[in-house]
Design a protein around this motif. Structure first.
Motif, short mmCIF file in Angstrom:
data_model
loop_
_atom_site.label_atom_id
_atom_site.label_comp_id
_atom_site.label_asym_id
_atom_site.label_seq_id
_atom_site.Cartn_x
_atom_site.Cartn_y
_atom_site.Cartn_z
N LEU A 164 38.83 36.68 39.31
CA LEU A 164 37.97 37.35 38.34
C LEU A 164 37.80 38.82 38.69
CD1 LEU A 164 35.13 34.75 37.61
CD2 LEU A 164 37.26 35.15 36.38
N LEU A 165 37.61 39.12 39.97
CA LEU A 165 37.46 40.51 40.39
C LEU A 165 38.75 41.28 40.14
CD1 LEU A 165 35.62 42.63 41.69
CD2 LEU A 165 36.49 41.90 43.93
N ALA A 166 39.88 40.67 40.47
CA ALA A 166 41.17 41.33 40.24
C ALA A 166 41.40 41.59 38.76
CB ALA A 166 42.29 40.46 40.81
N THR A 167 40.96 40.66 37.92
CA THR A 167 41.13 40.82 36.47
C THR A 167 40.27 41.96 35.94
OG1 THR A 167 41.65 38.47 36.20
CG2 THR A 167 40.94 39.65 34.25
N VAL A 168 39.02 42.02 36.39
CA VAL A 168 38.13 43.11 35.99
C VAL A 168 38.73 44.46 36.36
CG1 VAL A 168 35.91 44.23 36.44
CG2 VAL A 168 35.99 41.78 36.05
N VAL A 169 39.19 44.58 37.59
CA VAL A 169 39.74 45.85 38.07
C VAL A 169 41.02 46.20 37.32
CG1 VAL A 169 40.66 47.07 40.07
CG2 VAL A 169 38.66 45.61 40.33
N MET A 170 41.83 45.20 36.98
CA MET A 170 43.06 45.48 36.23
C MET A 170 42.75 46.01 34.84
SD MET A 170 46.45 43.12 35.53
CE MET A 170 45.57 41.83 34.65
N ILE A 171 41.73 45.46 34.19
CA ILE A 171 41.35 45.96 32.87
C ILE A 171 40.89 47.41 32.97
CG2 ILE A 171 39.69 45.72 31.00
CD1 ILE A 171 39.71 42.70 31.51
N GLY A 188 27.48 31.51 31.45
CA GLY A 188 26.69 30.79 32.44
C GLY A 188 26.24 31.64 33.59
N GLY A 189 26.93 32.77 33.83
CA GLY A 189 26.52 33.72 34.86
C GLY A 189 26.73 33.28 36.29
N VAL A 190 27.34 32.11 36.49
CA VAL A 190 27.55 31.59 37.84
C VAL A 190 29.03 31.68 38.20
CG1 VAL A 190 27.34 29.59 39.37
CG2 VAL A 190 25.60 30.02 37.62
N ILE A 191 29.32 32.33 39.33
CA ILE A 191 30.70 32.52 39.78
C ILE A 191 30.83 31.94 41.18
CG2 ILE A 191 32.50 34.21 40.28
CD1 ILE A 191 30.78 36.10 38.38
N THR A 192 31.75 31.03 41.35
CA THR A 192 31.95 30.44 42.67
C THR A 192 32.88 31.31 43.51
OG1 THR A 192 33.85 29.13 41.90
CG2 THR A 192 31.66 28.14 41.68
N ALA A 193 32.87 31.04 44.81
CA ALA A 193 33.68 31.84 45.73
C ALA A 193 35.17 31.69 45.46
CB ALA A 193 33.37 31.45 47.18
N ASP A 194 35.59 30.50 45.02
CA ASP A 194 37.03 30.31 44.76
C ASP A 194 37.47 30.98 43.47
OD1 ASP A 194 35.45 28.32 43.43
OD2 ASP A 194 37.29 27.26 42.92
N TYR A 241 27.65 42.75 39.73
CA TYR A 241 27.98 43.75 38.71
C TYR A 241 28.45 43.16 37.37
CZ TYR A 241 27.67 47.25 42.40
OH TYR A 241 27.21 48.06 43.42
N PHE A 242 29.00 41.96 37.41
CA PHE A 242 29.65 41.46 36.19
C PHE A 242 29.19 40.07 35.76
CE2 PHE A 242 32.67 44.35 38.31
CZ PHE A 242 32.78 45.32 37.32
N GLN A 286 32.77 37.44 45.76
CA GLN A 286 31.78 36.71 44.95
C GLN A 286 30.52 37.54 44.76
OE1 GLN A 286 30.15 33.22 46.79
NE2 GLN A 286 29.53 32.30 44.83
N ALA A 287 30.08 38.21 45.83
CA ALA A 287 28.88 39.04 45.75
C ALA A 287 29.09 40.20 44.78
CB ALA A 287 28.51 39.56 47.14
N LEU A 288 30.26 40.83 44.84
CA LEU A 288 30.55 41.96 43.96
C LEU A 288 30.58 41.54 42.50
CD1 LEU A 288 33.34 43.93 45.88
CD2 LEU A 288 31.11 44.80 45.20
#
Length: 206
Positions: free
Chosen positions: A52-59, A41-47, A34-35, A28-30
């Motif tokens: 979302l992080l995996a999707t960013v890295v896959m792209i 809305g800019g708000v990302i929950t821990a769940d 960075y993203f 969540q912090a990462l």
């Protein structure tokens, strides 16, 4: 080796998601640091953070994969371009709307694009793409090439349907496991079955 290279973004997606599951606060912090500007809305929950992080890295991995081939002066398979386009669209929607349902559709759309290309090529263009790929390695009767092409079309159709079933009837973690191990396992089983079927014709042509 080429198979593993083509599968690399999926392996990275799986690895990052599993790490994010075990380190939800760090994920969540990462993603927030960075993203967050890419997220509505800019708000990302821990769940939400692991997917979302995996999707960013896959792209990023998909772009790097093609950039590497271009830098080495190698031909980029159309499959990789199609995969990049689909992961960019569905992955981008997943990140912006922070909704994992978009990325869950990505494998199905990719499978169905492959299936449609094989089926459409044979029916409408009289071009057998499986034959074009494999003919230098094996000689088969025309009827068998047609059956083989249709079999791959049906396989990709079925894989697309199965992906949707798992994606929307099981937890996301189960779908991520299926995306790598289930997809790879079923592909391997289909190739083995195909090889057994073709072995009689390989003997006849030897």
């Amino acid at each position: 080796m080429k198979f593993l290279f083509d599968l690399l973004p999926v392996i990275i997606f799986f690895t990052v998601f599993k790490w994010g599951e075990s380190h939800a606060d760090s994920a969540q912090a990462l993603i927030s640091h960075y993203f967050s500007g890419l997220v509505s809305g800019g708000v990302i929950t821990a769940d939400q953070a692991p997917i979302l992080l995996a999707t960013v890295v896959m792209i990023v991995a998909s772009v790097a994969q093609i950039a590497y081939l271009l830098a080495r002066g190698r031909k980029v398979d159309p499959m990789l371009w199609v995969s990049l386009l689909i992961v960019g669209v569905f992955g981008g929607a997943t990140i912006y709307f922070h909704n994992e349902n978009f990325i869950k559709w990505k494998p199905t759309v990719l499978y169905w694009c492959f299936g449609a290309a094989l089926f459409g090529g044979q029916i409408f263009m009289r071009k057998n793409l499986i034959r074009s790929t494999m003919e230098q390695q094996i000689k088969l009767p025309d009827a068998i090439w047609q059956r083989l092409n249709l079999a791959w079309s049906a396989f990709f159709l079925a894989m697309g349907v199965l992906n949707l079933y798992v994606a929307f009837n099981f937890p996301t973690a189960t779908w991520v496991n299926f995306k790598l191990f289930g997809g790879m396992g079923l592909m391997f089983a289909f190739i083995v079955a195909q090889s057994l079927f073709l072995s009689r014709y390989m003997k006849d042509s030897a």
